[in-house]
Design a protein around this motif. Structure first.
Motif, PDB file in Angstrom:
ATOM      1  N   PHE A 162      -1.282  11.606   4.980  1.00 60.31           N
ATOM      2  CA  PHE A 162      -0.863  12.870   5.593  1.00 60.31           C
ATOM      3  C   PHE A 162       0.196  12.601   6.651  1.00 60.31           C
ATOM      4  CE2 PHE A 162      -3.920  15.522   3.547  1.00 60.31           C
ATOM      5  CZ  PHE A 162      -3.517  16.823   3.804  1.00 60.31           C
ATOM      6  N   GLY A 163       0.021  11.515   7.375  1.00 60.55           N
ATOM      7  CA  GLY A 163       0.954  11.205   8.450  1.00 60.55           C
ATOM      8  C   GLY A 163       2.366  10.944   7.977  1.00 60.55           C
TER       9      GLY A 163
ATOM     10  N   PHE B 194       0.842  -1.197   0.000  1.00 63.17           N
ATOM     11  CA  PHE B 194       0.000   0.000   0.000  1.00 63.17           C
ATOM     12  C   PHE B 194       0.875   1.244   0.000  1.00 63.17           C
ATOM     13  CE2 PHE B 194      -2.360   3.095   2.820  1.00 63.17           C
ATOM     14  CZ  PHE B 194      -3.140   3.602   1.804  1.00 63.17           C
ATOM     15  N   HIS B 195       1.795   1.322   0.952  1.00 65.89           N
ATOM     16  CA  HIS B 195       2.760   2.416   1.028  1.00 65.89           C
ATOM     17  C   HIS B 195       3.921   1.918   1.867  1.00 65.89           C
ATOM     18  CE1 HIS B 195       4.611   6.276   2.120  1.00 65.89           C
ATOM     19  NE2 HIS B 195       3.992   6.787   1.068  1.00 65.89           N
ATOM     20  N   ARG B 196       5.122   2.324   1.509  1.00 59.38           N
ATOM     21  CA  ARG B 196       6.298   1.778   2.196  1.00 59.38           C
ATOM     22  C   ARG B 196       6.291   2.062   3.689  1.00 59.38           C
ATOM     23  NH1 ARG B 196      11.481   5.637   0.954  1.00 59.38           N
ATOM     24  NH2 ARG B 196      10.398   7.653   0.982  1.00 59.38           N
ATOM     25  N   TYR B 197       5.646   3.159   4.120  1.00 55.77           N
ATOM     26  CA  TYR B 197       5.587   3.453   5.547  1.00 55.77           C
ATOM     27  C   TYR B 197       4.293   2.962   6.197  1.00 55.77           C
ATOM     28  CZ  TYR B 197       9.562   6.587   4.780  1.00 55.77           C
ATOM     29  OH  TYR B 197      10.788   7.104   4.459  1.00 55.77           O
ATOM     30  N   LEU B 198       3.323   2.567   5.391  1.00 58.30           N
ATOM     31  CA  LEU B 198       2.019   2.180   5.934  1.00 58.30           C
ATOM     32  C   LEU B 198       1.715   0.704   5.732  1.00 58.30           C
ATOM     33  CD1 LEU B 198      -0.022   5.297   4.758  1.00 58.30           C
ATOM     34  CD2 LEU B 198       0.951   4.877   7.014  1.00 58.30           C
ATOM     35  N   GLY B 199       2.677  -0.019   5.197  1.00 58.17           N
ATOM     36  CA  GLY B 199       2.531  -1.463   5.134  1.00 58.17           C
ATOM     37  C   GLY B 199       1.833  -1.961   3.887  1.00 58.17           C
ATOM     38  N   SER B 200       1.462  -3.233   3.929  1.00 60.82           N
ATOM     39  CA  SER B 200       0.847  -3.914   2.792  1.00 60.82           C
ATOM     40  C   SER B 200      -0.664  -3.695   2.794  1.00 60.82           C
ATOM     41  CB  SER B 200       1.140  -5.407   2.874  1.00 60.82           C
ATOM     42  OG  SER B 200       0.461  -5.961   3.999  1.00 60.82           O
ATOM     43  N   TYR B 201      -1.305  -4.173   1.729  1.00 62.92           N
ATOM     44  CA  TYR B 201      -2.765  -4.119   1.667  1.00 62.92           C
ATOM     45  C   TYR B 201      -3.395  -5.066   2.682  1.00 62.92           C
ATOM     46  CZ  TYR B 201      -3.600  -0.853  -2.125  1.00 62.92           C
ATOM     47  OH  TYR B 201      -3.719   0.297  -2.868  1.00 62.92           O
ATOM     48  N   ARG B 202      -2.666  -6.087   3.101  1.00 60.70           N
ATOM     49  CA  ARG B 202      -3.203  -6.960   4.156  1.00 60.70           C
ATOM     50  C   ARG B 202      -3.323  -6.183   5.465  1.00 60.70           C
ATOM     51  NH1 ARG B 202      -3.243 -12.531   5.372  1.00 60.70           N
ATOM     52  NH2 ARG B 202      -4.526 -12.782   7.238  1.00 60.70           N
TER      53      ARG B 202
ATOM     54  N   ARG C 241       3.079  11.773  13.848  1.00 56.54           N
ATOM     55  CA  ARG C 241       1.743  12.093  14.335  1.00 56.54           C
ATOM     56  C   ARG C 241       1.455  13.594  14.270  1.00 56.54           C
ATOM     57  NH1 ARG C 241      -2.568  10.109  16.789  1.00 56.54           N
ATOM     58  NH2 ARG C 241      -3.670  11.415  18.290  1.00 56.54           N
ATOM     59  N   SER C 242       2.483  14.412  14.350  1.00 56.80           N
ATOM     60  CA  SER C 242       2.239  15.853  14.291  1.00 56.80           C
ATOM     61  C   SER C 242       1.632  16.263  12.948  1.00 56.80           C
ATOM     62  CB  SER C 242       3.543  16.619  14.515  1.00 56.80           C
ATOM     63  OG  SER C 242       4.434  16.399  13.437  1.00 56.80           O
ATOM     64  N   ALA C 243       1.748  15.391  11.941  1.00 55.40           N
ATOM     65  CA  ALA C 243       1.175  15.719  10.637  1.00 55.40           C
ATOM     66  C   ALA C 243      -0.344  15.795  10.692  1.00 55.40           C
ATOM     67  CB  ALA C 243       1.603  14.679   9.600  1.00 55.40           C
ATOM     68  N   LEU C 244      -0.962  15.185  11.709  1.00 50.14           N
ATOM     69  CA  LEU C 244      -2.418  15.250  11.806  1.00 50.14           C
ATOM     70  C   LEU C 244      -2.901  16.694  11.904  1.00 50.14           C
ATOM     71  CD1 LEU C 244      -3.238  12.329  14.251  1.00 50.14           C
ATOM     72  CD2 LEU C 244      -3.299  12.347  11.764  1.00 50.14           C
TER      73      LEU C 244
ATOM     74  N   ALA D 220      -5.304   6.320  15.540  1.00 49.90           N
ATOM     75  CA  ALA D 220      -4.969   5.345  16.580  1.00 49.90           C
ATOM     76  C   ALA D 220      -4.640   3.983  15.973  1.00 49.90           C
ATOM     77  CB  ALA D 220      -6.132   5.221  17.562  1.00 49.90           C
ATOM     78  N   LEU D 221      -5.343   3.612  14.912  1.00 47.40           N
ATOM     79  CA  LEU D 221      -5.081   2.326  14.265  1.00 47.40           C
ATOM     80  C   LEU D 221      -3.800   2.351  13.438  1.00 47.40           C
ATOM     81  CD1 LEU D 221      -8.708   1.434  13.111  1.00 47.40           C
ATOM     82  CD2 LEU D 221      -7.424   0.456  15.023  1.00 47.40           C
ATOM     83  N   LEU D 222      -3.254   3.540  13.210  1.00 43.85           N
ATOM     84  CA  LEU D 222      -2.012   3.676  12.451  1.00 43.85           C
ATOM     85  C   LEU D 222      -0.821   3.932  13.369  1.00 43.85           C
ATOM     86  CD1 LEU D 222      -3.524   5.890   9.646  1.00 43.85           C
ATOM     87  CD2 LEU D 222      -2.197   3.841   9.175  1.00 43.85           C
ATOM     88  N   GLN D 223      -0.982   3.687  14.648  1.00 40.82           N
ATOM     89  CA  GLN D 223       0.051   4.099  15.598  1.00 40.82           C
ATOM     90  C   GLN D 223       1.301   3.252  15.538  1.00 40.82           C
ATOM     91  OE1 GLN D 223       0.684   6.741  17.753  1.00 40.82           O
ATOM     92  NE2 GLN D 223      -0.816   7.454  16.304  1.00 40.82           N
ATOM     93  N   LYS D 224       1.180   1.982  15.198  1.00 38.09           N
ATOM     94  CA  LYS D 224       2.400   1.200  15.205  1.00 38.09           C
ATOM     95  C   LYS D 224       2.786   0.783  13.816  1.00 38.09           C
ATOM     96  CE  LYS D 224       0.519  -3.290  16.319  1.00 38.09           C
ATOM     97  NZ  LYS D 224       0.592  -4.463  17.028  1.00 38.09           N
ATOM     98  N   PRO D 225       2.761   1.685  12.942  1.00 36.65           N
ATOM     99  CA  PRO D 225       3.070   1.208  11.629  1.00 36.65           C
ATOM    100  C   PRO D 225       4.538   0.975  11.486  1.00 36.65           C
ATOM    101  CG  PRO D 225       2.519   3.488  11.552  1.00 36.65           C
ATOM    102  CD  PRO D 225       2.640   3.065  12.971  1.00 36.65           C
TER     103      PRO D 225
END
Length: 746
Positions: A501-502, A379-387, A562-565, A551-556
């Protein structure tokens, strides 16, 4: 005297998606350039386009520039003369620059004082001397999604001329005579076949068709009417509307011959109808057929193959069922229509064979069985796979169904749909027909026997893709899946927006590679139209949704910031205001209902408030109070929020502090309206009643400002009156910042 101006820029074929913008641009830019050069235009600017030409016609353009006298200011008089009256070097230098004596300079009074000035008169030039500069500027002004460098140069001091496609010829006539203009070629490119492009009075007809002689030969023209008629004789329909009408008529005729009608409801049909007139110069329609056994494929596969891949028009029966037939628009006169149709049939049949193979092979493995393959899709190198995204979607969709939409009975379906929503990305069908992502997931889920709230939520979860309230999906399309769809579609968009955004993938200018503007509009439209789409009146605050997605993206993974929020706020506010303005709400009213900090804004309540403001538009009490409210806000600032909260908690009640009848009346009025509005169940009717109650305060507010001095010398009394102003301000701001709709002073 006014004369006709005709310009045609002949190019290699321009992409159909560019033509609408280019046609508008050339009209706007040539009008601006003629105005800058002081050539008066006394008739409308007409623009035309085909894939090979951009044309401008102006029936009446002045034959000379208008006179122009310019006042050029020089040094101030105080610095231009010595005490004895002799001119200083500053005055002498300014006079010398314009070839006059100091005595020939004028004195003008400016906001900065008295200055020396020179009145420079620009002598008007003939139009034919100015028009080459107009065309050179026009060629520079036109912008393209992509440009080509084709070894072209202009004598305008800027050198190379990139353009969307290479220019092959120029028709540039003023009053029937050629205006000299040339586009040079670089020395490297210049040859016997690559030469300078010079303006002339010759254009070219259809590339392949001719009434006699060689196709595409030169055509000499003298005026626009002659130009248009000669092009028509040589198989070029210049007017786009004429091409569009001709296509529509022929499609209807051929569809009736095939025993059906052109499908209008298939996804992509609107875009195809808009695109086809810009693909051809001389449109004709042919009909074809494909084997009837392909009708066993899902209708979405058939229409996508025809519309998106072949630019064919599907045919359906009067009952709306697809027929094994299609229509195609061709850029030629179909003397050999059967041969052309047979070739089109071969191409389409080959595509449909591929689709049938994918359809059969994909169903050998269920959606749950394909989940593991999502681990291989990033999905994105910092946000993991589509799984990983699928697992987040399941949790977020379930939370939205339970906690936001208050329908725990739909949470299980929303979670299952969220988990399976991206599985079709691992299928052969979607790999080949990418336009079907989401749709094929829903179809495969339906084939597996999953319930409607699951498969429909998957099928529609990429929607909505437009801000109009009637854009797909409709409540009829969703049926019993409306709530689960809203949960999944909202979860998908929130996860992508917040996540990207994060990690710093924010839109900048025209760059928006992930489509975050479109996704944000889609999420906001779901929230605004929940009562229509899902019969649900939940009105969540934006901040709660963002916080849960974050919150669900906290341990990516590395790169999360997080300041990007915080940077989301302005972006979401801008999109929300844009959506409301696209729905024709007034800008001041939109700003009035979106004055809060973005995390506190509830989009559905904002829409209800807009409806209420619209219903009360023109109310004399509300307009008068809106003017007074600016004063209320300014005065209330004298008591900061923390001091106001402390005073409300620890100081004496206001009725024990205030003593003037006018201020006591206002205090009672504020208390009464606050009590009344707190009992209302939010909807647009309730907000209308609340605003009506607030507007009714106008007489007591007016009386208060006439009879009461807020900033009294007595500190206790002054603070009490400031508390009253804060209460009034907060009461009104709960509804809207009505100062945004105050009538403008005239």
């Amino acid at each position: 005297m006014d004369r006709e101006l005709l310009l045609e820029i002949g190019c290699e074929e321009l992409p159909a998606s560019w033509l609408a913008s280019l046609t508008e641009q050339i009209g706007e830019h040539i009008g601006e350039r003629l105005k800058e050069t002081r050539l008066a235009v006394a008739s409308p600017i007409e623009t035309f386009s085909t894939p090979r030409r951009l044309t401008v016609r102006i029936a009446r353009v002045a034959d000379r520039q208008s006179e122009f006298e310019e006042t050029i200011t020089g040094p101030p008089v105080s610095a231009a003369f010595r005490p004895d009256g002799d001119p200083t070097p500053a005055a002498l230098g300014f006079a010398r620059k314009y070839g006059v004596g100091v005595a020939g300079l004028a004195r003008v009074l400016t906001p900065k004082g008295l200055y020396l000035a020179y009145q420079q008169r620009h002598r008007p030039k003939a139009a034919v001397d100015v028009l080459p500069d107009v065309l050179a500027a026009l060629l520079r002004d036109v912008t393209f999604p992509r440009v080509m460098r084709w070894d072209a140069l202009l004598d305008d001091g800027r050198g190379e001329l990139p353009f969307g496609r290479p220019i092959r010829w120029l028709v540039f006539l003023y009053g029937g005579r050629v205006v000299p203009f040339g586009i040079k070629r670089s020395g490297v490119a210049q040859s016997g076949q690559v030469q300078e492009v010079r303006s002339g009075a010759t254009t070219y007809g259809h590339r392949f068709l001719a009434t006699s002689g060689r196709a595409g030969r030169t055509i000499k023209v003298r005026s626009f009417e002659d130009y248009r008629a000669r092009l028509s004789e040589h198989f070029v329909v210049l007017d786009r509307h004429e091409r569009s009408d001709r296509i529509a008529r022929e499609l209807d005729v051929h569809a009736r011959r095939l025993g059906g009608r052109v499908s209008r409801s298939a996804p992509g049909m609107t875009g195809l109808i808009q695109e086809v007139p810009d693909l051809v110069e001389y449109p004709s329609v042919i009909g074809g057929a494909f084997p009837v056994d392909f009708l066993d494929l899902p209708a979405e596969v058939l229409t996508t193959t025809m519309i998106h891949h072949q630019h064919f028009f599907p045919i359906e029966s009067e009952s709306g069922r697809l027929l094994p037939a299609f229509l195609a628009v061709v850029n030629t006169q179909p003397d050999n229509a059967r041969t052309i149709a047979r070739n089109a049939e071969r191409v389409l049949t080959a595509r449909l064979r591929d689709a049938r193979f994918f359809w059969e092979s994909d169903r050998h493995v269920g959606l749950e069985g394909r989940l593991a393959r999502l681990d291989t899709l990033l999905f994105h190198r910092y946000l993991g796979s589509y799984r990983e995204k699928a697992e987040r979607l399941a949790r977020l969709a379930g939370w939205i169904a339970r906690e936001v939409l208050n329908t725990p009975e739909n949470a299980e379906a929303a979670e299952q749909a969220g988990r399976l929503a991206k599985v079709d990305l691992a299928t052969d069908m979607v790999r080949e027909f990418t336009e079907l992502q989401g749709v094929m997931g829903g179809i495969y889920a339906r084939e597996e026997g999953l319930p409607g709230p699951v498969w429909k939520a998957i099928y529609h979860h990429y929607l909505p893709a437009a801000v109009e309230p009637d854009a797909p999906p409709s409540s009829q399309d969703l049926g019993d899946a409306a709530t689960s769809w809203a949960a999944v579609a909202l979860a998908d968009k929130l996860d992508t927006i917040v996540g990207l955004f994060g990690v710093g993938e924010e839109p900048t200018g025209s760059r928006d590679p992930f489509g975050l503007r479109r996704l944000t509009l889609g999420a906001l439209r779901i929230l605004i139209d929940l009562p229509i789409l899902a019969s649900n009146r939940a009105a969540p605050a934006i901040g709660a949704l963002i916080d849960q997605a974050a919150a669900l993206l906290q341990k990516p993974t590395p790169g999360w910031d997080r300041s990007a929020l915080a940077r989301l706020n302005d972006f979401i506010l801008e999109r929300l205001r844009y959506l409301f303005e696209q729905r024709h709400f007034r800008r001041g009213e939109v700003r009035a209902v979106t004055h809060e900090r973005v995390p506190l804004i509830r989009p559905l309540e904002a829409r209800w408030k807009l409806d209420a403001l619209g219903a009360l538009r023109g109310s004399t009490d509300l307009e008068a109070l809106a003017v007074l409210f600016k004063r209320v806000k300014n005065i209330a600032r004298e008591l900061p929020p923390d001091q106001f909260a402390s005073a409300e908690e620890s100081d004496a009640p206001l009725e024990a502090i205030l003593r003037e009848p006018a201020e006591l009346a206002l205090e009672r009025g504020v208390a009464r309206v606050r009590s009344a509005t707190e009992r209302l169940v939010p909807d647009h009717h309730a907000y209308q009643r609340a605003l009506t109650e607030i507007a009714a305060l106008r007489p007591v507010v007016d009386r208060f400002f006439v009879e009461v001095l807020v900033m009294a010398e007595d500190e206790r009394l002054r603070k009490g009156r400031l508390r009253l102003m804060n209460r009034l301000r907060n009461l009104i701001l709960r509804m809207a910042d009505i100062s945004e709709v105050a009538p403008q002073a005239t």
